[in-house]
Design a protein around this motif. Structure first.
Motif, PDB file in Angstrom:
ATOM      1  N   TYR A  61      34.678  50.001  44.075  1.00 15.80           N
ATOM      2  CA  TYR A  61      35.508  48.844  43.875  1.00 15.80           C
ATOM      3  C   TYR A  61      36.790  49.046  44.642  1.00 15.80           C
ATOM      4  N   ASN A  62      37.162  47.713  45.131  1.00 13.67           N
ATOM      5  CA  ASN A  62      38.615  47.757  45.870  1.00 13.67           C
ATOM      6  C   ASN A  62      39.507  47.202  44.995  1.00 13.67           C
ATOM      7  N   THR A  63      40.508  48.050  44.732  1.00 13.56           N
ATOM      8  CA  THR A  63      41.462  47.333  43.774  1.00 13.56           C
ATOM      9  C   THR A  63      42.406  46.388  44.178  1.00 13.56           C
ATOM     10  N   VAL A  64      42.624  46.291  45.614  1.00 10.96           N
ATOM     11  CA  VAL A  64      43.362  45.189  46.128  1.00 10.96           C
ATOM     12  C   VAL A  64      42.735  43.960  46.125  1.00 10.96           C
ATOM     13  N   SER A  65      41.489  44.045  46.692  1.00 11.41           N
ATOM     14  CA  SER A  65      40.716  42.509  46.903  1.00 11.41           C
ATOM     15  C   SER A  65      39.837  42.333  45.652  1.00 11.41           C
ATOM     16  N   LYS A  66      39.853  43.001  44.641  1.00  5.97           N
ATOM     17  CA  LYS A  66      39.190  43.263  43.360  1.00  5.97           C
ATOM     18  C   LYS A  66      37.818  42.786  43.391  1.00  5.97           C
ATOM     19  N   GLN A  67      37.104  43.590  44.405  1.00  7.59           N
ATOM     20  CA  GLN A  67      35.523  43.455  44.676  1.00  7.59           C
ATOM     21  C   GLN A  67      34.842  44.580  44.354  1.00  7.59           C
ATOM     22  N   TRP A  68      33.724  44.659  43.842  1.00  8.80           N
ATOM     23  CA  TRP A  68      32.791  45.422  44.013  1.00  8.80           C
ATOM     24  C   TRP A  68      31.822  45.380  44.952  1.00  8.80           C
TER      25      TRP A  68
END
Length: 779
Positions: A61-68
């Motif tokens: 999970y990318n906490t900056v782009s909010k992507q799994w």
């Protein structure tokens, strides 16, 4: 996002707040419990766990782009497991033990190189004293401190029947010494002093290296009943002790999480005893899940309860127990995440993220539901950001950008006029030639200064990588701006680019002074600013020739993005009372952020041509505003010169390279020609130049918006390795009109680091390739 206050801190500091992440993209992993998570920069890596079967995939999970996303892993891929050990060192992750199926535990050790998503099974040597290595287990702790992982406790299965389960609680203690970069040396049983913790499983273990000697802390767990004891191991003296603590300790618990942020250990969730005031049901329930949050200050050894241990649950009757799987259940009356155990938790900066876990209001009801929500706990104000960067400059607009902060919800951008249009912003820049240009045959090597720290000059990624028919457009870094050709941009494999200030009228490769001031142009005598606006609240550009008050800054706005095209700023109100950009309502613990509507009544001041402005930015979250960044200085353009070429694409064809670009969006007349420059290796005759300079030659001059770079030129290209893990060939391109050359666009054509000698000097611990894989997978 939901904003729900969780706690009240008695020492007067800002209340930590829980926030639910309501929107994210990508392949969302199925809910589970018994999984583990670690953080590498802004990435959270989740592995294992189960719910109606053990999960085998690795999720990120990318906490900056909010992507799994699901990285394409390879190598010795481990089987899915639950309640395993999971530790991270740099960009490598170690996995030990866990349950692979009911009653079957393992003691295998795997390493994941997250920079390449490469799994490798490791075979550490056994202890030197003839003792056996750790037996198969689950529910143990596996904690990294320095170059060693410490393994404690867990649960073994002593049944000889593969279908049976004879549990045995463990109290053994091992250390695993790691090799640098990759691999391990072997297991060791350290000699410890004092009485150590009792046997247990489903406890937590954290490392703290803040003050004094490094220490290991073990809290809670299960050995027939839940535990609430805290143990400390001094790793210099290797002495176990039970530290004296102050404040109310948490209830006994297991399957909770514990994470260290700064000097505090945050303990959340788990199984806890049923409150005495709660009447057990007919099935005799003794344990429930909790959503309580407790914090231990590891310097003062003081506990604080940030969430109620006496849970206020909605009543769930036997007739309501029909749900299965991962459906949503009623929320407890208190704010924040609902009660859970067996969840995963990882800290990214000052934020604590938790995901999934099982809730089950009464374990004895044999009814549990796995949560599928993602939350984070805001514990501090945002950190200090890096300096603001220039993306593009025009006559009355400065497109600026800044690096993201892990804990910022939005950003306050401020500016300060520096000089009037008759003040040169760059004392070393060549005066305007008014259309004068170099000889077309001039191939003299020009020099350009490189920043001391290119990573601090990164800007917001703005353009997209594309693929031409039959040919792949290779990753590039594009930097557009004006009058100072010395800063490079950044990009990743997604093709997104950063941009910074470049170029000087008349010669895109001319040397100028490296400073925090990025000059845009020289003043053209006789020219007056021409600024109009239909907005009655907007004032035409007006800058005093006197020195500005360095203490006076003006708001350019509050932004949730990482960039802004600044055309104006807001003047303070007439009563000279400047409101804060956030406020705390009297009936809530939540910070109210200022939005665009809060500036509607403020008078605007437009930017003026040829004027330098200082910029600074600060992050804002529910805990307040962080410190401002160092000031950056940029200058608007003078009318008359063309803008920078844009939308640059590089396509590799056989041994040559084809480069295309778009004309400037502000040509200021007819474009007469373009010039392309290539950074080349310095000759020995230029060895007297200062270190950190690039040398350029012109490789194209013409009217077309494309050119082909020959193999001969590429063979002489300089490989710029100033940006860590991003070696690149550097090009610059500028457009010319009747006034002369405008700003240059710099392009860093990324090279394969593994094929270059420069890659051997890359620092360990950077998850650059992990970030690239994340960008690729999410695109």
């Amino acid at each position: 996002m939901d904003r729900t206050p969780v706690c009240s801190v008695p020492d007067g500091t800002m209340d930590p707040l829980w926030k639910k992440v309501n929107s994210f993209t990508g392949p969302i992993p199925r809910s589970r419990h018994g999984h583990r998570a670690v953080a590498i920069r802004e990435l959270i890596i989740v592995f294992g766990g189960g719910n109606e079967g053990i999960a085998e995939e690795l999720h990120v999970y990318n906490t900056v782009s909010k992507q799994w996303f699901l990285p394409a892993v390879r190598g010795d891929i481990p089987p899915g497991c639950a309640a395993h050990g999971f530790a991270c060192e740099g960009t490598r992750i170690l996995v030990f033990g866990g349950m692979v199926e009911f009653g079957k535990y393992n003691n295998s050790l795997y390493e994941l190189q997250a920079s390449r998503w490469l799994w490798k099974k490791l075979k550490p040597r056994p202890p030197k004293n003839g003792m056996p290595p750790p037996c198969p287990r689950l529910g143990h702790s596996f904690t990294l401190i320095g170059n060693k992982c410490y393994l404690f406790g867990g649960l073994a299965n002593d049944s000889e029947d593969p279908n049976g389960n004879v549990p045995r609680y463990l109290d053994d203690f091992y250390e695993l010494e790691l090799q640098s970069v990759s691999g391990v040396k072997g297991w060791n049983i350290p000699d410890t002093k004092g009485v150590g913790p009792w046997a247990r499983e489903s406890h937590t273990s954290v490392a703290y290296t803040g003050t004094g000697s490094p220490k290991l802390y073990i809290f809670g767990g299960m050995r027939g009943s839940r535990l609430d004891d805290l143990w400390q191991l001094d790793l210099e003296s290797m002495t176990w002790s039970i530290p004296d603590t102050k404040g109310p300790p948490p209830l006994p618990r297991s399957l909770h999480s514990a994470n260290v942020i700064e000097n505090k250990m945050y303990v959340f969730g788990g199984w806890v005893p049923v409150p005495e005031t709660d009447t057990p049901n007919a099935l005799g329930a003794e344990w429930i899940c909790t959503n309580s949050l407790s914090v231990l200050n590891l310097d003062t050894m003081t506990w604080q309860s940030l969430g109620p241990d006496q849970q206020q649950w909605q009543t769930v009757s036997q007739g309501d127990q029909q749900g299965q799987g991962d459906q949503e259940e009623p929320q407890p009356n208190s704010g924040g995440p609902r009660a859970r155990a067996g969840h995963c938790a990882a800290s990214v900066g000052s934020r604590l993220y938790i995901w999934s876990g099982r809730d089950g209001y009464r374990k004895s009801w044999n009814y549990q539901v796995c949560c599928k929500d993602l939350w984070y706990l805001e514990t501090e104000r945002p950190s200090t950001p890096a300096a603001v960067l220039l993306v593009k400059s025009t006559v009355n607009m400065l497109h600026v950008a800044w690096r993201p902060l892990p804990a910022a919800e939005c950003y306050i951008l401020q500016l300060q006029p520096v000089s009037s249009s008759n003040t040169p912003a760059n004392p070393t820049a060549r005066p305007s030639t008014g259309g004068q240009d170099r000889n077309p045959q001039d191939q003299d090597v020009q020099s350009a200064q490189v920043p001391d720290d290119p990573t601090s000059q990164e800007a917001q990624k703005t353009s997209q990588q594309e693929v031409a028919a039959g040919q792949k457009v290779t990753p590039v870094e594009v930097s557009e701006a004006v009058r100072d050709p010395h800063l490079e941009g950044e990009s990743d494999a997604s093709g997104k680019t950063h941009s910074e200030p470049l170029g000087q009228e008349g010669d895109p490769t001319k040397t100028s002074q490296r400073s925090d001031t990025m000059a845009s142009s020289e003043h053209q005598p006789g020219q007056e600013p021409d600024s109009t606006s239909s907005d009655p609240n907007t004032v035409k550009c007006k800058v005093s020739g006197e020195k500005s008050d360095e203490s006076e800054w003006f708001d350019a706005g509050v932004f949730k993005t990482l960039f802004s095209e600044v055309t104006h700023y807001y003047l303070p109100p007439e009563n000279d009372i400047i409101p804060t950009i956030y406020s705390r309502p009297t009936n809530t613990k939540e910070i109210k952020l200022q939005g665009p509507q809060d500036y509607e009544w403020r008078e605007k001041q437009e930017l003026c041509p040829g004027v330098a402005y200082r910029f600074r930015v600060a992050g804002i979250n529910s805990c307040g505003q962080g410190d401002f960044s160092p000031a950056s200085e940029f200058k608007t353009c003078q009318p008359g010169f063309p803008g920078a070429p844009s939308a640059v694409k590089i396509t590799k064809a056989n041994d040559s390279v084809h480069i295309t670009w778009d004309s400037p969006t502000s040509p200021s007349g007819k474009i007469l020609e373009y010039s392309m420059y290539l950074a080349v290796r310095k000759s020995r005759s230029s060895s007297s130049e200062r270190p950190g300079q690039l040398a350029f030659i012109r490789i194209y001059r013409g009217t077309k918006t494309s050119c082909t770079v020959s193999p001969a030129h590429l063979a002489n290209a300089y490989i710029d390795s100033s940006a860590p893990n991003r070696p690149a060939v550097v090009f610059r391109i500028a457009a010319k009109n009747e006034q002369g050359y405008g700003p240059a666009t710099q392009i860093r054509w990324l090279q394969d680091a593994s094929k270059l000698k420069a890659s051997s000097s890359q620092p360990d611990g950077s998850p650059t390739e992990a970030e690239q894989e994340a960008a690729d997978s999410s695109g």
